[in-house]
Design a protein around this motif. Structure first.
Motif, short mmCIF file in Angstrom:
data_model
loop_
_atom_site.label_atom_id
_atom_site.label_comp_id
_atom_site.label_asym_id
_atom_site.label_seq_id
_atom_site.Cartn_x
_atom_site.Cartn_y
_atom_site.Cartn_z
N VAL A 62 0.86 -1.19 0.00
CA VAL A 62 0.00 0.00 0.00
C VAL A 62 0.89 1.23 0.00
CG1 VAL A 62 -1.71 1.34 1.30
CG2 VAL A 62 -1.89 -1.16 1.20
N THR A 63 0.61 2.17 -0.89
CA THR A 63 1.36 3.42 -0.95
C THR A 63 0.63 4.51 -0.17
OG1 THR A 63 2.36 2.92 -3.10
CG2 THR A 63 2.21 5.24 -2.49
N MET A 64 1.38 5.28 0.61
CA MET A 64 0.83 6.40 1.38
C MET A 64 1.50 7.67 0.88
SD MET A 64 0.31 6.34 5.49
CE MET A 64 -0.80 7.47 6.33
N VAL A 65 0.71 8.58 0.30
CA VAL A 65 1.24 9.75 -0.40
C VAL A 65 1.22 10.98 0.51
CG1 VAL A 65 1.05 11.20 -2.45
CG2 VAL A 65 0.33 8.79 -2.55
N ARG A 115 1.28 -1.49 -11.39
CA ARG A 115 0.91 -2.81 -10.86
C ARG A 115 1.68 -3.12 -9.58
NH1 ARG A 115 -2.35 -1.63 -13.86
NH2 ARG A 115 -3.13 -2.67 -15.75
N ASN A 116 2.25 -2.09 -8.95
CA ASN A 116 3.09 -2.32 -7.78
C ASN A 116 2.41 -1.96 -6.47
OD1 ASN A 116 5.39 -3.27 -9.18
ND2 ASN A 116 5.89 -1.17 -9.75
N LEU A 117 1.09 -1.79 -6.49
CA LEU A 117 0.38 -1.50 -5.25
C LEU A 117 -1.03 -2.06 -5.32
CD1 LEU A 117 -0.74 2.23 -5.17
CD2 LEU A 117 0.36 1.25 -7.14
N ASP A 118 -1.56 -2.41 -4.14
CA ASP A 118 -2.92 -2.92 -4.05
C ASP A 118 -3.90 -1.86 -3.57
OD1 ASP A 118 -1.97 -5.40 -4.82
OD2 ASP A 118 -1.73 -6.11 -2.76
N GLY A 119 -3.37 -0.76 -3.04
CA GLY A 119 -4.21 0.30 -2.54
C GLY A 119 -3.37 1.52 -2.23
N MET A 120 -4.03 2.66 -1.98
CA MET A 120 -3.28 3.87 -1.68
C MET A 120 -4.04 4.74 -0.68
SD MET A 120 -3.82 5.91 -5.29
CE MET A 120 -3.07 7.42 -4.71
N ILE A 121 -3.27 5.49 0.11
CA ILE A 121 -3.81 6.45 1.07
C ILE A 121 -3.16 7.79 0.76
CG2 ILE A 121 -4.01 7.10 3.50
CD1 ILE A 121 -3.70 4.10 4.19
N VAL A 122 -3.97 8.82 0.51
CA VAL A 122 -3.47 10.15 0.17
C VAL A 122 -3.73 11.07 1.36
CG1 VAL A 122 -3.62 12.10 -1.42
CG2 VAL A 122 -3.93 9.75 -2.27
N VAL A 123 -2.68 11.77 1.82
CA VAL A 123 -2.76 12.53 3.07
C VAL A 123 -2.84 14.03 2.84
CG1 VAL A 123 -1.66 12.92 5.31
CG2 VAL A 123 -1.43 10.70 4.20
N SER A 124 -3.94 14.65 3.26
CA SER A 124 -4.09 16.11 3.42
C SER A 124 -4.01 16.94 2.14
CB SER A 124 -3.02 16.64 4.40
OG SER A 124 -3.12 16.02 5.65
N GLY A 144 -8.73 8.80 1.25
CA GLY A 144 -8.26 10.13 1.56
C GLY A 144 -8.18 10.32 3.06
N LEU A 145 -7.00 10.59 3.57
CA LEU A 145 -6.80 10.83 5.01
C LEU A 145 -6.64 12.33 5.23
CD1 LEU A 145 -6.18 10.12 7.94
CD2 LEU A 145 -3.86 9.50 7.25
N ASP A 146 -7.48 12.91 6.07
CA ASP A 146 -7.51 14.36 6.24
C ASP A 146 -7.79 15.02 4.89
OD1 ASP A 146 -7.30 16.78 7.70
OD2 ASP A 146 -5.20 17.01 7.16
N ALA A 147 -8.72 14.42 4.15
CA ALA A 147 -9.03 14.88 2.81
C ALA A 147 -9.86 16.16 2.83
CB ALA A 147 -9.80 13.79 2.04
N PHE A 191 0.28 23.35 -3.67
CA PHE A 191 -0.78 22.50 -3.14
C PHE A 191 -1.78 23.30 -2.32
CE2 PHE A 191 2.93 19.69 -3.50
CZ PHE A 191 2.40 18.68 -4.28
N LEU A 192 -3.01 22.82 -2.30
CA LEU A 192 -4.04 23.36 -1.43
C LEU A 192 -4.35 22.28 -0.41
CD1 LEU A 192 -5.86 25.71 -0.75
CD2 LEU A 192 -7.55 24.80 -2.35
N PHE A 193 -4.02 22.54 0.85
CA PHE A 193 -4.15 21.52 1.88
C PHE A 193 -5.50 21.61 2.58
CE2 PHE A 193 0.43 22.28 1.48
CZ PHE A 193 0.85 20.99 1.20
#
Length: 342
Positions: A62-65, A115-124, A144-147, A191-193
């Motif tokens: 899982v990728t966390m961005v 094809r190198n990840l099964d899921g992702m979490i994008v932060v803020s 989306g975490l703190d989306a 970026f707009l956080f």
């Protein structure tokens, strides 16, 4: 080390049955699964992650961005919470830092073929319409975490900024403050956080509570690249607050770290906190209690856990009872606020 074939021979089953039994997939009886596991343990055999991944078509990754360094209070805490859940579920967590909008665009452009990840979490991070469209077309879940908004995400975990700012304004109003303001952090122009929602929510709450426009002040965040250091940004913001005609007697600040730095900047020029200027932060991070900062408490470790739990459930093909979670903050009263005139 024993091979898969040797385990199959010793257990008296096929190699594919051994693979299914040890991966916990497919139609294998509990008795056969236990027998295969006993033989594997006796022969000190472990099914490799790569072999399991090839057989299942999953990467177990899982990728966390993130868009900032990983050692900030929020990012490190969210990462810790997500890691606890994903590690227990057998997934590797891979942090990804995108420092510019160009980095972000490249990451999203490559997602459909990744094809190198099964899921992702994008932060803020606030996504643009193109990025939202890419997420909507993906076959892997995204959280989306703190989306800033739910668009494009399979699930989200967010703080209720409107309720948080209502709590802050209500406190200042009850303490008798007639002139109040909100202080934004310096901006990364790329970026707009999600935290930028707070200034608008603060102004809306103040207007709803009857504050006139002339008694409201918004100190917008300036381009962070224009400052040589964090302290320069603090000093510039402090000067704007001090020099404002009819300056506010109370302010709410986008983050605790900036609020704490402003406390020291004000005190250096003789402005007393909270007697001359009440200050409320946002986060309740580790430094807040030491600074005796009144603040709004959020829990990024818990938020990271929740985001990861949603990702794991989605990767397992489950339907979420509550895909989009909105969390309430709690107001922590300390010594940087007091009744006006005390």
């Amino acid at each position: 080390m024993a091979s898969l074939k040797e385990v199959a021979e010793q257990a008296g089953v096929s190699e594919s049955t051994v693979s299914r039994a040890l991966r916990g997939t497919g139609r294998v009886s509990a008795k056969t699964r236990a027998h295969v596991q006993e033989v594997a343990n006796r022969l000190h055999f472990t099914l490799s992650r790569s072999a399991s991944s090839l057989a299942s078509g999953k990467t177990m990754r899982v990728t966390m961005v993130f868009t900032d360094t990983l050692n900030t209070w929020f990012n490190s805490a969210a990462l810790e919470g997500a890691y606890e859940v994903l590690s227990e579920a057998g997934y590797d967590l891979v942090p990804m830092i995108v420092r510019t909008q160009a980095d972000m665009q490249r990451f999203f452009e490559r997602l459909p073929g990744n094809r190198n990840l099964d899921g992702m979490i994008v932060v803020s991070i606030m996504l643009d319409n193109t990025q939202v469209g890419i997420l909507e077309d993906l076959t892997i879940p995204s959280v989306g975490l703190d989306a800033r908004a739910i668009g494009g995400y399979s699930a989200t975990v967010r703080v209720d900024d409107a309720d948080s700012m209502h709590q802050a304004v209500q406190l200042l109003h009850s303490l008798g403050h007639e002139r109040i303001g909100f202080v934004e952090m310096p901006d990364n122009p790329d970026f707009l956080f999600s935290a930028k929602l707070r200034s608008g929510a603060f102004m809306d709450a103040a207007r709803e509570m009857g504050y006139a426009e002339e008694n409201l002040a918004l100190f917008e965040g300036r381009d962070s690249s224009k400052f040589r250091s964090f302290q320069d940004a603090v000093s510039e913001t402090a000067n704007r607050i001090i020099s404002r005609p009819n300056r506010p007697t109370a302010i709410c600040v986008e983050t605790d770290d900036f609020a704490i730095a402003l406390i020291y900047a004000m005190r250096r020029v003789g402005i007393r906190v909270p007697e001359d200027l009440a200050i409320i932060g946002f986060d309740d991070n580790d430094r807040s209690s030491m600074a005796e900062l009144t603040t709004l408490h959020q829990d990024p470790v818990m938020m990271g856990r929740m985001a990861a739990e949603k990702a794991v459930a989605l990767m397992h093909g489950e339907t979420l009872h509550e895909p989009h979670s909105m969390l309430r903050t709690s107001l922590i009263m300390r010594s940087t606020t007091c009744r006006l005139g005390q």
